[in-house]
Structure formats: structure tokens, C-alpha cells
Scaffold this motif. Structure first.
Motif, PDB file in Angstrom:
ATOM      1  N   PHE A 276       0.834  -1.209   0.000  1.00 14.84           N
ATOM      2  CA  PHE A 276       0.000   0.000   0.000  1.00 14.84           C
ATOM      3  C   PHE A 276       0.870   1.261   0.000  1.00 14.84           C
ATOM      4  CE2 PHE A 276      -3.056  -2.973   2.229  1.00 14.84           C
ATOM      5  CZ  PHE A 276      -3.957  -3.026   1.171  1.00 14.84           C
ATOM      6  N   ARG A 277       1.833   1.309  -0.921  1.00 13.87           N
ATOM      7  CA  ARG A 277       2.767   2.429  -0.815  1.00 13.87           C
ATOM      8  C   ARG A 277       2.130   3.781  -1.127  1.00 13.87           C
ATOM      9  NH1 ARG A 277       5.309  -0.925  -4.551  1.00 13.87           N
ATOM     10  NH2 ARG A 277       4.933  -0.330  -6.704  1.00 13.87           N
ATOM     11  N   GLU A 278       0.942   3.765  -1.774  1.00 12.69           N
ATOM     12  CA  GLU A 278       0.303   5.077  -2.007  1.00 12.69           C
ATOM     13  C   GLU A 278      -0.232   5.665  -0.692  1.00 12.69           C
ATOM     14  OE1 GLU A 278      -3.323   2.345  -2.842  1.00 12.69           O
ATOM     15  OE2 GLU A 278      -1.143   2.178  -2.750  1.00 12.69           O
ATOM     16  N   GLU A 279      -0.241   4.850   0.386  1.00 10.58           N
ATOM     17  CA  GLU A 279      -0.709   5.320   1.696  1.00 10.58           C
ATOM     18  C   GLU A 279       0.477   5.585   2.641  1.00 10.58           C
ATOM     19  OE1 GLU A 279      -3.754   5.914   2.286  1.00 10.58           O
ATOM     20  OE2 GLU A 279      -4.828   4.846   0.687  1.00 10.58           O
ATOM     21  N   ILE A 280       1.618   5.929   2.066  1.00 11.50           N
ATOM     22  CA  ILE A 280       2.860   5.985   2.847  1.00 11.50           C
ATOM     23  C   ILE A 280       2.774   6.925   4.057  1.00 11.50           C
ATOM     24  CG2 ILE A 280       3.959   7.597   1.220  1.00 11.50           C
ATOM     25  CD1 ILE A 280       5.712   4.909   3.339  1.00 11.50           C
ATOM     26  N   GLN A 281       2.089   8.073   3.902  1.00  8.83           N
ATOM     27  CA  GLN A 281       1.998   9.019   5.043  1.00  8.83           C
ATOM     28  C   GLN A 281       1.371   8.343   6.263  1.00  8.83           C
ATOM     29  OE1 GLN A 281       1.883  10.459   2.018  1.00  8.83           O
ATOM     30  NE2 GLN A 281       3.504  11.936   2.411  1.00  8.83           N
TER      31      GLN A 281
END
Length: 330
Positions: A276-281
Motif C-alpha cells: 500500500f505504498r500510495e498510503e505511505i503518510q
């Protein structure tokens, strides 16, 4: 329809069928064993079409009369076994569609190919009935039994068939297939690959499933805000999950992958290998506030919840206990 070259992975099975076709040493019966959606029927159809192809090669030519008939599911000597009852293949199904039919010579081809999907649904009487044909098949008969559970077939059947076991397909091959053949963007392909566990059909279904996208969005939204939610809000979220009753295992898998990402990021501080790297924050925030032990406890709690639900423990109670554990540790 396609040829053997279009099957993703399954090198051993492709190799076996191709060499049988090249040497024309065709067995009278094959069992293809593999999980649901793994592509058993796709492989069986390609083998059947190639067997009947008028050019006689190790790939279907797609151009001869027989191949064209097979492509439109109208080849009279490729017979698909059907069954009235959804969960049972009965002795009558076998007698009518195989035993009584096999004595009639092929209509226009060198072989008569019978394809039976869900062979694990054969009753013991049905298996004994097909055994008669397997013991003394006519020269031209080829029977393909496709099953998700080879152990449900009688040892006497297994001993008369060539058993081919499907293997999980490597993640990079599944990812390549989704991105190149289906034009799925990389971040979405990653999630589907993680879920499919080597099953191409499942990856394909997830990639095009709106329901799966909804379940994923619900799960991630809950995981992002659970720390700030009151108990009554968590209970409302559980009621919503109940609408996705069939996908609850997917829901729990999404959560497990999320916490594996958290654990990986906490340990490496590297976002390259996250699903889920688009949710890194958010992942970074969770990794900072949670301890290693806490994350491990959540992953164990997810496993426990899955086992409880499989054992039919009350859904709402199971999910409530799980979310309280996540709220405390995640």
C-alpha cells in the motif's frame, strides 16, 4: 481462445502436454488438480483444441475447421460434462454423458475429449461408474478430470490417470500479466498480486471487481481512523462490513497486509516494497506510534479472528474483539 504460450506459469503442465502431443503418446485420462480459478479449464480447453487440430502440432493452429469450432465451443468431439444438481455429479450424469456416449465413434476428429470440471463433486457411485470407462477406454477416448481436491477421488481412479498438479504462479509473472494484458496500474496490480497468492484467475477477478475495491476502501478508511473512533462508531463500521459478509476474509486479509506493511516500514524505513505504498503518510504515522510487539499482536489477532469466523463464532463479537485489539495496539 489461445495456445499453451498464453498460459501464465504452469511450465511443468505445459511441458507434459506439449511432449505428449509431439510424440502422440496421449494418455486416456488426466487429472488437473488446482485451486478454484487457477485456470484448470483454460488449460484443458487448449489441450483439447490442440488434440483435435487438423495440423497436428503442439499448439492449436486457430485456423482449421476444428479449431474454429473449438473457439466457438461447437466442436462436436469436445464434450463438456454438465450436472443438474449444483453440488453433485451423479451416477446418471456419468452414464448419460460418458459411459453411453463413449461407445459412439468421434464425429469428425481423431479423439473424443471429455472435460469434467469440479470432478470432486462426483458421488462414490459416479466415480465407480466412470471407473468402468477408465479401465477399458476405446482408443479414441481422452477424459480430463479437473478438481480442486484430488484426495476426493478414489485411489482406483487416481491410479488410472496422469495426475498434473497446478502450482502457484510467481508474483512477478502475475503482476506482468495484470499490467501488460489487462492494463492494470502498478499500485492496483500490487494489491491484487498480494491477495491472489499465485492464482492468476483470482488476481484477474480482483483487478476487475468493484466490490473488492469497495471492501479495500472501507478497510483502509477504518484502519486510518480507528484510533480516533468511539466504540459506537466501530460498531457501526462492523455492521457495514456485515454487508460484505462473503468478502470478510478479503477484509481481514487487507488488514493483515496493511500491518505487514507497517511492520516492514518500521523495520526498514523503505517504502519500495510496500503493497500500500500510495498510503505511505499514514503507514509512517502508524509505524511511529506502534511498537513491534503491538503490531505482532494485531497480526495474531487478525489470524485468530479468521479462525473464529471459520468456526462460525458470532461475527459481530469476533470483529469487536479484533477492533479493540487494533485500537489498543495498532
Amino acid at each position: 481462445m489461445a495456445g499453451f504460450r498464453d498460459i501464465v506459469g504452469q511450465e511443468q503442465i505445459k511441458e507434459h502436454f506439449r511432449s505428449a502431443l509431439t510424440s502422440r503418446k496421449i494418455s486416456h485420462a488426466y487429472i488437473i488438480n488446482g485451486e478454484k480459478s487457477a485456470g484448470k479449464e483454460f488449460i484443458a480447453k487448449i489441450f483439447a483444441q490442440t488434440l483435435q487440430c487438423e495440423r497436428g502440432g503442439d499448439e492449436p493452429c486457430m485456423e482449421c475447421h476444428s479449431c474454429k469450432q473449438a473457439l466457438s465451443d461447437n466442436q462436436p468431439d469436445i464434450i463438456k460434462i454438465t450436472h443438474e444438481k449444483p453440488n453433485t455429479i451423479s451416477v446418471d450424469d456419468i452414464r448419460a454423458q460418458i459411459n453411453n456416449d463413449v461407445a459412439i465413434k468421434p464425429y469428425s476428429s481423431p479423439y473424443k475429449v471429455y472435460i469434467m470440471n469440479e470432478a470432486e463433486k462426483m458421488t462414490v457411485q459416479a466415480q465407480n461408474a466412470i471407473l468402468k470407462t477408465l479401465e477399458e477406454p476405446p482408443e479414441y477416448a481422452v477424459i480430463l478430470l479437473l478438481t480442486t481436491n484430488v484426495n476426493s477421488l478414489l485411489p482406483t481412479i487416481l491410479s488410472r490417470c496422469v495426475v498434473l498438479n497446478m502450482k502457484p504462479v510467481a508474483d512477478d509473472l502475475v503482476r506482468k500479466f495484470l499490467m501488460e494484458e489487462l492494463q492494470i496500474p502498478d499500485y492496483k496490480a500490487e494489491v491484487c498480486v498480494a491477495f491472489a497468492r499465485g492464482n492468476v484467475g483470482r488476481a484477474k477477478a480482483l483487478a476487475s471487481s468493484e466490490e473488492f475495491d469497495n471492501v479495500k476502501a472501507e478497510a483502509l478508511s477504518l484502519l486510518k481512523y480507528i484510533q480516533d473512533m468511539e466504540l459506537y462508531e466501530i460498531i457501526a463500521a462492523i455492521k457495514k462490513i456485515n454487508d460484505y459478509k462473503l468478502e470478510v476474509n478479503d477484509y481481514l486479509d487487507i488488514m493483515a497486509i496493511w500491518y505487514r506493511d507497517v511492520l516492514l516500514f518500521k523495520a526498514t524505513n523503505d517504502s519500495n516494497h510496500l503493497i500500500f505504498r500510495e498510503e505511505i503518510q499514514t503507514l509512517r504515522k502508524v509505524a511511529q506510534r506502534s511498537s513491534y510487539e503491538g503490531i505482532e499482536r494485531v497480526i495474531q489477532a487478525l489470524d485468530k479472528a479468521k479462525n473464529r469466523l471459520n468456526a462460525n463464532v458470532n461475527f459481530e463479537l469476533t470483529m469487536e474483539l479484533l477492533f479493540l485489539e487494533i485500537k489498543e495496539n495498532g
